[in-house]
Design an enzyme around this catalytic site. Sequence first.
Site, short mmCIF file in Angstrom:
data_model
loop_
_atom_site.label_atom_id
_atom_site.label_comp_id
_atom_site.label_asym_id
_atom_site.label_seq_id
_atom_site.Cartn_x
_atom_site.Cartn_y
_atom_site.Cartn_z
N VAL A 96 0.84 -1.20 0.00
CA VAL A 96 0.00 0.00 0.00
C VAL A 96 0.88 1.25 0.00
O VAL A 96 0.55 2.25 -0.64
CB VAL A 96 -0.96 0.01 1.22
CG1 VAL A 96 -1.76 1.30 1.28
CG2 VAL A 96 -1.90 -1.19 1.16
N CYS A 97 2.01 1.18 0.68
CA CYS A 97 2.89 2.35 0.84
C CYS A 97 3.27 3.01 -0.49
O CYS A 97 3.15 4.24 -0.62
CB CYS A 97 4.15 1.98 1.62
SG CYS A 97 3.80 1.34 3.27
#
Length: 187
Positions: A46-47
């Site tokens: 997700v980062c």
Amino acid sequence: MSLINTEIKPFKTTAFHNGKFEPVSSEDLKGHWSVVVFYPADFTFVCPTELEDLAEHYDEFKKLGVEIYSVSQDTHFSHKAWHDTSEAIGKVKYYMLGDPTGTIIRNFDVMIEEEGLALRGTFLINPEGQIKLCEIHDNGIGRDATELLRKVKAAQYVANHPGEVCPAKWQEGEKTLKPSLDLVGKI
């Protein structure tokens, strides 16, 4: 205890920024609006989507006088390696702070101690070094740069217009509210 309206705690670290390693301290976050975004780790899932989203809106933040600082417990060396190997992270022009000791992450109270990782925390700091916005997400929930931009504009509006507040979904140029006895019960 809430961090809202508290002054940021002192720190010193090294950042990867525009192809260089640069020293950054808590003092560098003062004198202008700053957004600090914490994320769990480099080379994750997700980062990069979040950091890329911020990178794609970075010019809009800069027009508002806002500098962005991303922070994870990785080192500045890891940030450089990620920047050099990821198409998404290669777009990042803002500061990527290394926090291998977890000092900054703990200062903002977003450390997951048993994992040694940060939660997804977003903080808006005014030029005086006070935290004006704090959002903390579970690590499975990604953030949206356009919503953060809206909140930055609202915070700056409120700071520049004492006595006015921004209602839900407020957008730049829309009506604000002036809290008063006459307004009670009329909204």
